[in-house]
Motif scaffolding. Structure first.
Motif, PDB file in Angstrom:
ATOM      1  N   LEU A  64       0.432   0.523  -1.572  1.00  0.00           N
ATOM      2  CA  LEU A  64      -0.194  -0.768  -1.142  1.00  0.00           C
ATOM      3  C   LEU A  64       0.431  -1.616  -0.024  1.00  0.00           C
ATOM      4  CD1 LEU A  64      -1.067  -2.551  -4.644  1.00  0.00           C
ATOM      5  CD2 LEU A  64      -2.735  -1.006  -2.909  1.00  0.00           C
ATOM      6  N   SER A  65       1.471  -1.695  -0.070  1.00  0.00           N
ATOM      7  CA  SER A  65       2.527  -2.271   0.987  1.00  0.00           C
ATOM      8  C   SER A  65       3.926  -1.905   0.552  1.00  0.00           C
ATOM      9  CB  SER A  65       2.449  -3.695   0.887  1.00  0.00           C
ATOM     10  OG  SER A  65       3.009  -4.447  -0.232  1.00  0.00           O
ATOM     11  N   LYS A  66       4.831  -2.204   1.655  1.00  0.00           N
ATOM     12  CA  LYS A  66       6.340  -1.813   1.478  1.00  0.00           C
ATOM     13  C   LYS A  66       6.778  -2.092   0.070  1.00  0.00           C
ATOM     14  CE  LYS A  66       9.771  -4.024   3.528  1.00  0.00           C
ATOM     15  NZ  LYS A  66      10.710  -4.196   4.683  1.00  0.00           N
ATOM     16  N   ASN A  67       7.232  -0.822  -0.633  1.00  0.00           N
ATOM     17  CA  ASN A  67       7.697  -0.970  -1.832  1.00  0.00           C
ATOM     18  C   ASN A  67       6.720  -1.424  -2.991  1.00  0.00           C
ATOM     19  OD1 ASN A  67      10.400  -0.518  -0.542  1.00  0.00           O
ATOM     20  ND2 ASN A  67      10.644  -2.476  -0.395  1.00  0.00           N
ATOM     21  N   VAL A  68       5.541  -1.528  -2.596  1.00  0.00           N
ATOM     22  CA  VAL A  68       4.496  -1.673  -3.787  1.00  0.00           C
ATOM     23  C   VAL A  68       3.511  -0.559  -3.775  1.00  0.00           C
ATOM     24  CG1 VAL A  68       2.876  -3.101  -4.395  1.00  0.00           C
ATOM     25  CG2 VAL A  68       4.814  -4.176  -3.236  1.00  0.00           C
ATOM     26  N   TYR A  69       3.376  -0.071  -5.173  1.00  0.00           N
ATOM     27  CA  TYR A  69       2.700   1.183  -5.513  1.00  0.00           C
ATOM     28  C   TYR A  69       1.524   0.878  -6.547  1.00  0.00           C
ATOM     29  CZ  TYR A  69       6.870   2.988  -2.998  1.00  0.00           C
ATOM     30  OH  TYR A  69       7.809   3.347  -2.292  1.00  0.00           O
ATOM     31  N   ALA A  70       0.632   1.458  -6.696  1.00  0.00           N
ATOM     32  CA  ALA A  70      -0.469   1.208  -7.517  1.00  0.00           C
ATOM     33  C   ALA A  70      -0.844   2.644  -7.873  1.00  0.00           C
ATOM     34  CB  ALA A  70      -1.412   0.444  -7.045  1.00  0.00           C
ATOM     35  N   ALA A  71      -1.366   2.763  -9.166  1.00  0.00           N
ATOM     36  CA  ALA A  71      -2.056   4.088  -9.597  1.00  0.00           C
ATOM     37  C   ALA A  71      -3.197   3.477 -10.491  1.00  0.00           C
ATOM     38  CB  ALA A  71      -1.107   4.795 -10.515  1.00  0.00           C
ATOM     39  N   ALA A  72      -4.010   4.389 -10.847  1.00  0.00           N
ATOM     40  CA  ALA A  72      -5.307   4.266 -11.842  1.00  0.00           C
ATOM     41  C   ALA A  72      -5.690   5.672 -12.398  1.00  0.00           C
ATOM     42  CB  ALA A  72      -6.581   3.705 -11.058  1.00  0.00           C
ATOM     43  N   TYR A  73      -6.125   5.601 -13.745  1.00  0.00           N
ATOM     44  CA  TYR A  73      -6.112   6.832 -14.275  1.00  0.00           C
ATOM     45  C   TYR A  73      -7.053   6.844 -15.394  1.00  0.00           C
ATOM     46  CZ  TYR A  73      -2.449   4.252 -16.599  1.00  0.00           C
ATOM     47  OH  TYR A  73      -1.733   3.321 -17.061  1.00  0.00           O
ATOM     48  N   ALA A  74      -7.781   7.877 -15.774  1.00  0.00           N
ATOM     49  CA  ALA A  74      -8.790   7.989 -16.656  1.00  0.00           C
ATOM     50  C   ALA A  74      -9.103   8.976 -17.242  1.00  0.00           C
ATOM     51  CB  ALA A  74     -10.194   7.527 -15.915  1.00  0.00           C
ATOM     52  N   GLY A  75      -9.301   9.307 -18.447  1.00  0.00           N
ATOM     53  CA  GLY A  75      -9.513  10.659 -19.324  1.00  0.00           C
ATOM     54  C   GLY A  75      -8.829  10.768 -20.700  1.00  0.00           C
TER      55      GLY A  75
END
Length: 738
Positions: free
Chosen positions: A570-581
């Motif tokens: 997303l931005s410096k040092n900021v991460y995002a994840a989504a998962y399904a199943g």
């Protein structure tokens, strides 16, 4: 344990129980070398409880940092199996099972048959003072904490060693004298006044037994009741590895729970300890004046394990006249650089182009660029680390390759931005003039690492000069490996296991989205010994984990997981994840995670939220009625005063809809082995939780390259939870933290 990001990107993946414990132990013994782990006299003797000591009593001695021991002892009424780890130079942790052969696991033969009682216990020993010329080594210990307390004890003990050479007895060896004071199991002889009883009257009495359903840290009992002195002498003979032991113990066995009376004829015990080699030792004893005992120990050190590698050595600088180093950018062979980076340093860079090369490139995406800056040319490289666990080593190797393969004049920096998929993890900046000076030996005492620093990676959308690379030319990948699931201390049999094949596969849609699946195929198990699939414990908690037997017993082929995984920087040092199943064997659903993690920071922060339903153990793709929202706010801390250690705290809602905190400690040894321990404390009472009172466990994460001739980042995990209950249970899901 939980999947990290490095376990779900397309690379060989370590499973939860990756190999049989016996194979692991055998392999580690072969890797452990020929040097004694503790001193010139060989491994320290371990007592009958699996702790460094004499026979029945502990000593203040500590093994070398990273020493791992597997111990077995037979003292007639008790057979003990223990593992002990020197977690830090000042802390020893021990886990133990005691087979009480004259007591049954249960009075109901339909429940456990004729299996004897197996008592679980955990010990800790803390170094308080290191031995000096005049002052002995002093340690504080807790025995059998967090269990049933049958053997619970607390103690202070001191040790002093003298070499007989200093007294004129040349080549006679040395003696090590221990003296301690114990409470509980070590203080039953009551041969000294409890010093704490002089401070407060409440310290004079100690309640026997244990409270609730066991498993508590019963601090209110510590150092209370009768106390006793104990101690002994260990004579290290001139014969390498051979020592003779005499000890006086503080237990009179009056209140033992052996199922039969134990009547000692003497408080003195005698024994012989012999180290056959640095990794194997045995002992014989004569205890209580009427009982012969024996035991053996396997030792190896997690810091000293290594495996020779058959792959290119790190480059050494050559004289300018001995190499064909390009003098102009048009002479640079970028394809050769890419090949050298993957072969020698594990960096995968994909397609290559050079803005300063008028010839251009037919690559659609550029992973290496040379960009003119006011201070000089900057070589920008986007790469994934495929093989090296030691990032510093991989960056140093890459810098040497670039130094040999690129023009020297006018170049200010090499910048290697490390990626996992589309996530920029860090940018490694090499100051070229300083690195060249050190690499080519142009200045004394210059070091290559002084020219390298690591900073935060910018998201691709903020770097218009470097287009987003694509890593996955082969979108589909798979691997098959053996898997051993095991548990100890069961009602029907002490050891239950399932050996299976795990097939993991992945399909990459693009660098941000992939599908991951894992299938299991049963090979052999002893689950036919199960007398019940759901235990009879009366608990108000939903059955989120205690249904594990249904999943294990009813499927010879099963889908362990199958889910989509999407990541964003997303931005410096900021991460995002989504998962399904289908996220794990027991639960499926959807979830998301947000993480802030800087490469040079000792702190990281995260938050996850998940909606899950329980999977039907009788249908691979079916669901049961139970559903829950679960999620946690997480803090990760690497303290300066605990080297190579991470402390993790999570607060939130668990699978059984109980609220609380999950605490975890991970310590990495020089070999890459990670030892971890965790515990969860929630708003569920010990009575509602059931046996064990709260969730706790231990694990070892073992890098596969300890057994391979080529480097790999893959790992396998051996975990142990003494009791599987439903409170304080985390969802198994992919995680961003690395």
């Amino acid at each position: 344990m939980h999947k990290t990001l490095s376990q779900v990107i397309p690379q060989p993946k370590g499973n939860r129980y990756s190999a049989a414990l016996a194979c692991v132990v055998g392999g580690l013994l072969l890797l452990s070398g020929n040097a004694y782990a503790t001193s010139a006299h060989g491994p320290y003797a371990q007592n009958d409880f699996g702790v460094v000591g004499l026979l029945q009593t502990p000593t203040a001695r500590m093994n070398a940092h990273g020493e791992f021991s597997i111990n077995y002892s037979d003292t007639n009424e008790y057979r003990r199996s223990a593992v002990s780890l020197q977690v830090f130079p000042w802390l020893t942790a021990t886990a133990r099972y005691t087979d009480i052969r004259n007591r049954l696991y249960s009075e109901d033969p339909n429940f456990s048959g004729d299996q004897t009682l197996k008592d679980k216990a955990f010990d800790g020993k803390l170094l308080l003072w290191q031995e000096s010329r005049y002052i002995p080594q002093i340690a504080l210990g807790l025995q059998d904490v967090g269990g049933t307390g049958i053997f619970a004890a607390e103690y202070f003990v001191a040790n002093k060693r003298w070499d007989l050479d200093s007294f004129g007895f040349n080549n006679w060896g040395g003696i090590d004298v221990s003296l301690g004071i114990g409470w509980g199991y070590l203080g039953q002889r009551d041969n000294i006044t409890n010093p704490f009883c002089e401070i407060a009257d409440r310290m004079c009495d100690r309640e026997r037994g244990f409270s609730g359903r066991g498993g508590k840290f019963e601090i209110d009992k510590w150092f209370r009741g009768p106390a006793a002195l104990f101690g002994g002498i260990q004579y290290h003979t001139p014969i390498q590895g051979l020592s003779v032991i005499a000890e006086y113990e503080g237990n009179n066995y009056r209140y033992d729970n052996a199922g039969v009376p134990i009547v000692p004829d003497s408080p003195w015990n005698f024994g012989v300890h012999y180290a056959l080699n640095p990794n194997v030792s045995m002992k014989l004893g004569y205890e209580r004046g009427n009982t012969f005992t024996f035991g053996f120990t396997f030792n190896f050190n997690f810091n000293e394990l290594h495996q020779l590698k058959i792959e290119p050595e790190k480059r050494q600088a050559r004289a300018e006249s001995e190499q064909a180093r390009p003098t102009d950018w048009s002479q640079v062979n970028y394809a050769q650089i890419a090949n050298d980076l993957i072969e020698e340093a594990g960096w995968s860079v994909g397609c290559i182009a050079n803005e300063l090369n008028d010839g251009g490139s037919d690559c659609d995406q550029r992973a290496i660029q040379v960009v003119e800056q006011p201070q000089g040319a900057v070589v920008e490289i986007a790469a994934q680390q495929a093989r090296f666990r030691d990032t510093d080593d991989a960056v140093d190797r890459a810098a040497r390759i670039l130094s040999d393969s690129l023009p020297r004049d006018g170049v200010a920096e090499y910048r290697i931005t490390e990626y996992q998929g589309n996530l920029g993890l860090a940018t490694h900046v090499i100051q070229v003039p300083a690195f060249e000076t050190a690499y080519r030996g142009e200045r004394f005492f210059a070091d290559e690492q002084d020219a390298i620093r690591t900073t935060s990676a910018q998201p691709m959308q903020e770097r218009p000069n470097l287009l987003e690379p694509h890593w996955n030319k082969n979108r589909f990948g798979w691997a098959i490996q053996p898997d051993l699931e095991q548990s100890f201390g069961n009602a029907e049999a002490f050891y239950m296991y399932q050996l299976s094949l795990k097939a993991v596969g992945w399909y990459v849609f693009d660098d941000s989205l992939m599908a991951v699946g894992e299938m299991g195929i049963n090979l052999i198990n002893n689950y036919d010994k199960f007398n019940y699939l759901i235990d009879g414990s009366d608990t108000p908690l939903p059955r989120v984990r205690t249904r594990v037997r249904e999943y294990a017993e009813n499927q010879d082929v099963w889908v362990n997981s199958l889910y989509l995984y999407n990541t964003h920087h997303l931005s410096k040092n900021v991460y995002a994840a989504a998962y399904a199943g289908y996220l794990e064997r027991m639960f499926g659903g959807v979830g998301a995670e947000l993480l802030h993690q800087a490469p040079n920071s000792r702190w990281a922060y995260g938050f996850d939220i998940n909606y899950v339903k329980q999977r039907d153990p009788y249908r691979d793709f079916g669901f049961d009625d139970y559903e829950a929202f679960t999620g946690h706010a997480s803090v990760y801390w690497r303290p300066t005063w605990l080297e190579n250690t991470t402390l993790i705290a999570r607060a939130g809602r668990f699978l059984a809809k109980d609220d609380g905190v999950h605490l975890e400690l991970q310590h990495e040894f020089d070999s890459g082995i990670i030892a971890g321990a965790f515990a969860a404390f929630t708003n569920v009472s010990s009575e509602d939780f059931g046996e064990g009172s709260f969730t706790k466990g231990f694990y070892l994460s073992i890098p596969f390259d300890l057994f391979m001739l080529r480097r790999t980042k893959s790992r396998g995990t051996i975990a142990w939870m003494p009791i599987m209950r439903d409170g304080g249970q985390l969802l198994g899901r992919p995680q961003l933290y690395r």
